[in-house]
Design a protein around this motif. Structure first.
Motif, PDB file in Angstrom:
ATOM      1  N   GLU A 180      -5.750   0.921  -1.812  1.00  0.00           N
ATOM      2  CA  GLU A 180      -6.538  -0.270  -1.473  1.00  0.00           C
ATOM      3  C   GLU A 180      -7.317  -0.760  -2.694  1.00  0.00           C
ATOM      4  O   GLU A 180      -7.387  -1.959  -2.962  1.00  0.00           O
ATOM      5  N   GLN A 181      -7.893   0.174  -3.431  1.00  0.00           N
ATOM      6  CA  GLN A 181      -8.647  -0.187  -4.629  1.00  0.00           C
ATOM      7  C   GLN A 181      -7.731  -0.816  -5.679  1.00  0.00           C
ATOM      8  O   GLN A 181      -8.130  -1.735  -6.397  1.00  0.00           O
ATOM      9  N   TYR A 182      -6.506  -0.317  -5.763  1.00  0.00           N
ATOM     10  CA  TYR A 182      -5.519  -0.852  -6.706  1.00  0.00           C
ATOM     11  C   TYR A 182      -5.235  -2.324  -6.403  1.00  0.00           C
ATOM     12  O   TYR A 182      -5.252  -3.178  -7.296  1.00  0.00           O
ATOM     13  N   LEU A 183      -4.999  -2.614  -5.101  1.00  0.00           N
ATOM     14  CA  LEU A 183      -4.728  -4.003  -4.724  1.00  0.00           C
ATOM     15  C   LEU A 183      -5.965  -4.877  -4.876  1.00  0.00           C
ATOM     16  O   LEU A 183      -5.868  -6.039  -5.262  1.00  0.00           O
ATOM     17  N   ASP A 184      -7.140  -4.305  -4.585  1.00  0.00           N
ATOM     18  CA  ASP A 184      -8.379  -5.062  -4.781  1.00  0.00           C
ATOM     19  C   ASP A 184      -8.551  -5.442  -6.245  1.00  0.00           C
ATOM     20  O   ASP A 184      -8.991  -6.543  -6.572  1.00  0.00           O
ATOM     21  N   ALA A 185      -8.206  -4.510  -7.136  1.00  0.00           N
ATOM     22  CA  ALA A 185      -8.318  -4.782  -8.573  1.00  0.00           C
ATOM     23  C   ALA A 185      -7.348  -5.894  -8.986  1.00  0.00           C
ATOM     24  O   ALA A 185      -7.680  -6.741  -9.819  1.00  0.00           O
ATOM     25  N   LEU A 186      -6.146  -5.894  -8.386  1.00  0.00           N
ATOM     26  CA  LEU A 186      -5.190  -6.967  -8.669  1.00  0.00           C
ATOM     27  C   LEU A 186      -5.747  -8.310  -8.207  1.00  0.00           C
ATOM     28  O   LEU A 186      -5.602  -9.325  -8.896  1.00  0.00           O
ATOM     29  N   LYS A 187      -6.387  -8.323  -7.041  1.00  0.00           N
ATOM     30  CA  LYS A 187      -6.991  -9.566  -6.542  1.00  0.00           C
ATOM     31  C   LYS A 187      -8.083 -10.052  -7.491  1.00  0.00           C
ATOM     32  O   LYS A 187      -8.168 -11.241  -7.800  1.00  0.00           O
ATOM     33  N   GLN A 188      -8.932  -9.131  -7.916  1.00  0.00           N
ATOM     34  CA  GLN A 188     -10.038  -9.500  -8.808  1.00  0.00           C
ATOM     35  C   GLN A 188      -9.508 -10.096 -10.097  1.00  0.00           C
ATOM     36  O   GLN A 188     -10.097 -11.021 -10.668  1.00  0.00           O
TER      37      GLN A 188
ATOM     38  N   LEU B  24       0.838  -1.208   0.000  1.00  0.00           N
ATOM     39  CA  LEU B  24       0.000   0.000   0.000  1.00  0.00           C
ATOM     40  C   LEU B  24       0.871   1.255   0.000  1.00  0.00           C
ATOM     41  O   LEU B  24       0.592   2.221  -0.732  1.00  0.00           O
ATOM     42  N   ALA B  25       1.928   1.229   0.822  1.00  0.00           N
ATOM     43  CA  ALA B  25       2.833   2.384   0.880  1.00  0.00           C
ATOM     44  C   ALA B  25       3.535   2.594  -0.460  1.00  0.00           C
ATOM     45  O   ALA B  25       3.703   3.742  -0.922  1.00  0.00           O
ATOM     46  N   ILE B  26       3.939   1.512  -1.106  1.00  0.00           N
ATOM     47  CA  ILE B  26       4.611   1.597  -2.411  1.00  0.00           C
ATOM     48  C   ILE B  26       3.671   2.196  -3.447  1.00  0.00           C
ATOM     49  O   ILE B  26       4.063   3.076  -4.241  1.00  0.00           O
ATOM     50  N   ILE B  27       2.444   1.746  -3.475  1.00  0.00           N
ATOM     51  CA  ILE B  27       1.472   2.214  -4.475  1.00  0.00           C
ATOM     52  C   ILE B  27       1.153   3.694  -4.250  1.00  0.00           C
ATOM     53  O   ILE B  27       1.007   4.467  -5.210  1.00  0.00           O
ATOM     54  N   GLN B  28       1.069   4.079  -2.978  1.00  0.00           N
ATOM     55  CA  GLN B  28       0.818   5.498  -2.693  1.00  0.00           C
ATOM     56  C   GLN B  28       2.003   6.362  -3.118  1.00  0.00           C
ATOM     57  O   GLN B  28       1.840   7.390  -3.778  1.00  0.00           O
ATOM     58  N   GLN B  29       3.201   5.934  -2.727  1.00  0.00           N
ATOM     59  CA  GLN B  29       4.387   6.752  -2.995  1.00  0.00           C
ATOM     60  C   GLN B  29       4.751   6.810  -4.461  1.00  0.00           C
ATOM     61  O   GLN B  29       5.017   7.876  -5.011  1.00  0.00           O
ATOM     62  N   HIS B  30       4.765   5.635  -5.117  1.00  0.00           N
ATOM     63  CA  HIS B  30       5.257   5.583  -6.490  1.00  0.00           C
ATOM     64  C   HIS B  30       4.141   5.606  -7.532  1.00  0.00           C
ATOM     65  O   HIS B  30       4.419   5.803  -8.721  1.00  0.00           O
ATOM     66  N   GLY B  31       2.902   5.441  -7.074  1.00  0.00           N
ATOM     67  CA  GLY B  31       1.767   5.533  -7.995  1.00  0.00           C
ATOM     68  C   GLY B  31       0.993   6.812  -7.842  1.00  0.00           C
ATOM     69  O   GLY B  31       0.042   7.054  -8.597  1.00  0.00           O
ATOM     70  N   GLY B  32       1.384   7.628  -6.842  1.00  0.00           N
ATOM     71  CA  GLY B  32       0.707   8.895  -6.629  1.00  0.00           C
ATOM     72  C   GLY B  32      -0.756   8.724  -6.243  1.00  0.00           C
ATOM     73  O   GLY B  32      -1.616   9.509  -6.663  1.00  0.00           O
ATOM     74  N   LYS B  33      -1.054   7.716  -5.437  1.00  0.00           N
ATOM     75  CA  LYS B  33      -2.438   7.426  -5.095  1.00  0.00           C
ATOM     76  C   LYS B  33      -2.707   7.689  -3.615  1.00  0.00           C
ATOM     77  O   LYS B  33      -1.802   7.625  -2.783  1.00  0.00           O
ATOM     78  N   SER B  34      -3.970   7.942  -3.308  1.00  0.00           N
ATOM     79  CA  SER B  34      -4.393   8.127  -1.932  1.00  0.00           C
ATOM     80  C   SER B  34      -4.471   6.763  -1.253  1.00  0.00           C
ATOM     81  O   SER B  34      -4.464   5.733  -1.929  1.00  0.00           O
ATOM     82  N   PRO B  35      -4.560   6.737   0.086  1.00  0.00           N
ATOM     83  CA  PRO B  35      -4.711   5.436   0.772  1.00  0.00           C
ATOM     84  C   PRO B  35      -5.899   4.633   0.252  1.00  0.00           C
ATOM     85  O   PRO B  35      -5.788   3.410   0.066  1.00  0.00           O
ATOM     86  N   GLU B  36      -7.014   5.298   0.013  1.00  0.00           N
ATOM     87  CA  GLU B  36      -8.191   4.591  -0.492  1.00  0.00           C
ATOM     88  C   GLU B  36      -7.945   4.053  -1.897  1.00  0.00           C
ATOM     89  O   GLU B  36      -8.326   2.925  -2.226  1.00  0.00           O
TER      90      GLU B  36
END
Length: 604
Positions: free
Chosen positions: A587-595, A572-584
Motif C-alpha cells: 500500500e505504501q508503495y502505491l501511495d508513493a507512486l501516487k505522490q 497490490l498482489a503483484i507488489i507483494q509477490q514480486h517485490g517481496g513486500k508486506s500488504p502494508e
C-alpha cells in the motif's frame, strides 16, 4: 541551448532534473515559458526564497487565504477558481492549489483555509484529494489552534454518501482545534447559484480579518497553476460552450456486440480551444423530443405553456428539451413531484431513503412519471426538475495529430427495463439524434492529474478496458507525434475479440511499428472462464513490477466502481509477490507512486 549549459555551471539542479526541465520547456511557447518563470519566482518567494531584506521589511506577514480543491470532474476546481478571483479582486494574498499539489506539512502554518471538494463513489475523496485526506486522518496531522477554515461540498443526492468527503474534512479540522469561519454547505448537482452565494458570504466574513492584516507584497496575490494559462487561450468554457460541428459518428463495435460504442469526431475550428491528452470534453445535449412529448401528455400540459427558469421565460417544451435533466433520476425530483401531484404512495416511497435508492437505480424520470401518473402545472414540473449538467467524455485524440478536431469514444447507454427501451441523454443524442454537419455545444475540461510523463524516455503502463481506452489512444498519438522513445504497454479488455476490439487496426499498426511495446488483451467472454484486465496484469506480474521499478508511470481509465478497484488489488498482489513486500508495504508503495504522480486514474 541555455539549459544544456546549466549542469556545467554552478547549478543546484541535478543532471536528471535539467533533462526533465528541458523536456518541459521544449513543449512550451514563449508566453507559457514566461508564465512558468513568474510562477517559479512566486513559489520560491512563498517558500522562503525571497531576499533577506525583503523578508525583514515587514514584521508581520500578510494574511494569506489558502484555497484547496478536491475535484473529480472539475466542478470543485471551478468553484475554487471563482472564490480565488473574488479574493484577488480584494487585493488579498491567495494560494490556490489542487489538493494533490499541496504540501500537507504546511498545514500547521496556515491561518485561513478554504476547502472545496466533491465526493466520489461510496463516500470516498476524489483522486487528487486522497493523499491530503489520509494525512489529515493520520497521527501525523498537527493540532491547528491558529487555523480558521471553511468547507464547501459538492455532490449528488442520488448517492447514499452525499458530500461525505466535505463532512469528513469539516469534522476532522474541528477535532484538530481549528475554528470554522463559515458554515459548511453541501450542494447538489445544480450547485452554481448556491456556490456563488456561499463564496460571497465567505468573502464578507473574511473582510475584517484581512483588513486587519498587512497588505501583501506586490505580485504575491495569487499563485495559480499551469492549467489557467492554457484555458485562457479561448473565450469558450463550461459557462459559454462552443457550437461545434459533428464531423463523424462511426459505430466501432460489431453487429452482434452487446455494446454500442461510437467513434465521434468533432470540429473545433474557429474556437481556439486547446486540449492535452488526459483532458475531457464536456458535451451539452438536447433531450429526446419523443420523451418530452410523453412527459407533457402524461401531465396534461400543453407544449407551448410558458414557464420561468431562473431569469428566462420560455415554453415548457423548450425548457424540457434543452435545459432540464430527464434521464438521470434523483430523490429531490421524487419528493417535489410527489408533493405537486399529491401522491401519498410516492411520498411514502420518498420517505424511505433506502427503498428510494433501490427504486431509482435503473429508472429514468419518465419511469417515475409512468409509475405514478398525475396532473401538475407546467411550472411545478419545471421546478421539480434540476438543470441539465453536461456529460464529460475522456478525449480520445492528440491535438498534435488531429489539429482542430477532437475525438471521443462513446459507449451508448441503451437498455430495456420496465417494459420499455431506455437511452442515455448525451450518448443517445450523439449517437442517434445528431447528424453529421449538426452542431453540439462543447467545452474542454482540463485534467492535470492525468498527464503523460514530461520525460519522453519514461515507460508507461496503460490499463483501459472498454471505452477506458479513449485517453490511451490520445497518449499513443501524442507520443508518436513527439517521437517519444519511452516504452508503452497497453492492457485492453472487452467481451469478445471479433465484436469488441476497439481501434484494433490502429493498435496493431502501433504494435507493428514499435510505438506500442506490448499489448495484452482480455476478452472476457471468449472462453468458459471470464478473464479481465486484472487477470492479465497478474499473469504478467513480474514484468509489470520490473517496469515500475525502472520508473514506469501507471494509468487506469474506466469503471471506478469495480474495474479500478480490482486492478488496484491486483497491483497490490503483484507488489507483494514480486517485490517481496508486506500488504502494508505494498500500500505504501502505491501511495508513493501516487505522490510522485506515477499512478494516475481517470475513473467514472
Amino acid at each position: 541551448m541555455l539549459l544544456s549549459s546549466l549542469v556545467a555551471q554552478a547549478s543546484p539542479l541535478s543532471e536528471q532534473q535539467v533533462q526533465q526541465l528541458q523536456g518541459l520547456v521544449s513543449q512550451l511557447n514563449p508566453i507559457q515559458q514566461a508564465w512558468v518563470s513568474g510562477y517559479l519566482a512566486a513559489s520560491a518567494q512563498l517558500a522562503g526564497g525571497a531576499l533577506p531584506q525583503q523578508a525583514a521589511a515587514s514584521a508581520a506577514p500578510a494574511a494569506t487565504l489558502t484555497i484547496l480543491y478536491g475535484s473529480q470532474t472539475g466542478n470543485a476546481r471551478h468553484v475554487a477558481e471563482q472564490l480565488a478571483a473574488q479574493a484577488k479582486a480584494k487585493q488579498w494574498a491567495v494560494n490556490l492549489l489542487d489538493m494533490a499539489d499541496y504540501k500537507a506539512n504546511q498545514l500547521k502554518t496556515e491561518h485561513f483555509l478554504t476547502i472545496v471538494t466533491s465526493t466520489y463513489g461510496e463516500g470516498e475523496p476524489p483522486e487528487n484529494a486522497e493523499a491530503f485526506y489520509k494525512f489529515l486522518f493520520s497521527k501525523k496531522a498537527p493540532q491547528l489552534p491558529e487555523l480558521k477554515y471553511a468547507v464547501l461540498g459538492l455532490g449528488d443526492t442520488s448517492y447514499e454518501f452525499f458530500c461525505k468527503t466535505a463532512q469528513d474534512f469539516d469534522q476532522r479540522l474541528a477535532e484538530l482545534g481549528a475554528t470554522p469561519l463559515h458554515g459548511r454547505q453541501d450542494l447538489d448537482v445544480d450547485y452554481e447559484s448556491a456556490a456563488s452565494s456561499w463564496n460571497q458570504a465567505l468573502i464578507e466574513v473574511l473582510e475584517p480579518e484581512f483588513k486587519a492584516s498587512p497588505a501583501p507584497a506586490a505580485g504575491a496575490q495569487v499563485i495559480a497553476w499551469p492549467g489557467q494559462t492554457a484555458a485562457a487561450a479561448s473565450s469558450y468554457s463550461k459557462q459559454k460552450p462552443f457550437a461545434a460541428e459533428l464531423y463523424a459518428n462511426q459505430k466501432i463495435t460489431g453487429r452482434d456486440s452487446s455494446k454500442d460504442v461510437r467513434h465521434i469526431e468533432i470540429s473545433l475550428a474557429g474556437s481556439d480551444l486547446s486540449y492535452q491528452p488526459g483532458d475531457a470534453l464536456g458535451v451539452y445535449f438536447h433531450n429526446d423530443p419523443a420523451l418530452v412529448r410523453e412527459i407533457l401528455f402524461s401531465a396534461a400540459i400543453a407544449s407551448s405553456t410558458p414557464v420561468r427558469l431562473g431569469e428566462q421565460r420560455l415554453s415548457v417544451a423548450e425548457a424540457l428539451t434543452e435545459q432540464l435533466e430527464l434521464t438521470q433520476s434523483y430523490p429531490a425530483f421524487v419528493e417535489k413531484y410527489a408533493a405537486a401531484t399529491a401522491s401519498a404512495a410516492l411520498q411514502a416511497l420518498a420517505d424511505d431513503k433506502a427503498a428510494l435508492r433501490d427504486y431509482l437505480a435503473d429508472r429514468q424520470i419518465i419511469d417515475i412519471i409512468r409509475d405514478y401518473p398525475g396532473v401538475l402545472s407546467a411550472q411545478q414540473l419545471v421546478d421539480a426538475l434540476r438543470k441539465q449538467q453536461p456529460r464529460l467524455y475522456s478525449i480520445a485524440s492528440s491535438q498534435a495529430e488531429v489539429d482542430e478536431e477532437v475525438h471521443l469514444t462513446v459507449g451508448v447507454v441503451r437498455y430495456d427495463a420496465f417494459g420499455s427501451p431506455h437511452l442515455g441523454g448525451a450518448s443517445g443524442f450523439l449517437a442517434e439524434r445528431l447528424a453529421e454537419g449538426d452542431t453540439v455545444r462543447v467545452f474542454v475540461e482540463k485534467n492535470d492529474n492525468f498527464r503523460l510523463p514530461v520525460n519522453d524516455d519514461t515507460p508507461i503502463i496503460m490499463v483501459g478496458p472498454g471505452t477506458g481506452i479513449a485517453p490511451f489512444r490520445a497518449f499513443l498519438q501524442e507520443r508518436e507525434q513527439r517521437g517519444a522513445s519511452g516504452d508503452n504497454w497497453l492492457f485492453f479488455g472487452n467481451p469478445h475479440f471479433t465484436q469488441d476490439f476497439l481501434y484494433q487496426v490502429e493498435l496493431q499498426r502501433y504494435l507493428k511499428q514499435g510505438l506500442l511495446t506490448r499489448l495484452d488483451v482480455a476478452f472476457s467472454r471468449d472462453q468458459a472462464e471470464k478473464i479481465y484486465v486484472q487477470h492479465k496484469l497478474q499473469k504478467q506480474g513480474a514484468e509489470v513490477f520490473a517496469w515500475l521499478e525502472r520508473g514506469a508511470h501507471l494509468y487506469i481509465c474506466g469503471d471506478g466502481n469495480r474495474m479500478a478497484k480490482d486492478v488496484h488489488q491486483a497491483l497490490l498482489a503483484i507488489i507483494q509477490q514480486h517485490g517481496g513486500k508486506s500488504p502494508e508495504q505494498a500500500e505504501q508503495y502505491l501511495d508513493a507512486l501516487k505522490q510522485a504522480k506515477r499512478y494516475q486514474k481517470d475513473v467514472y
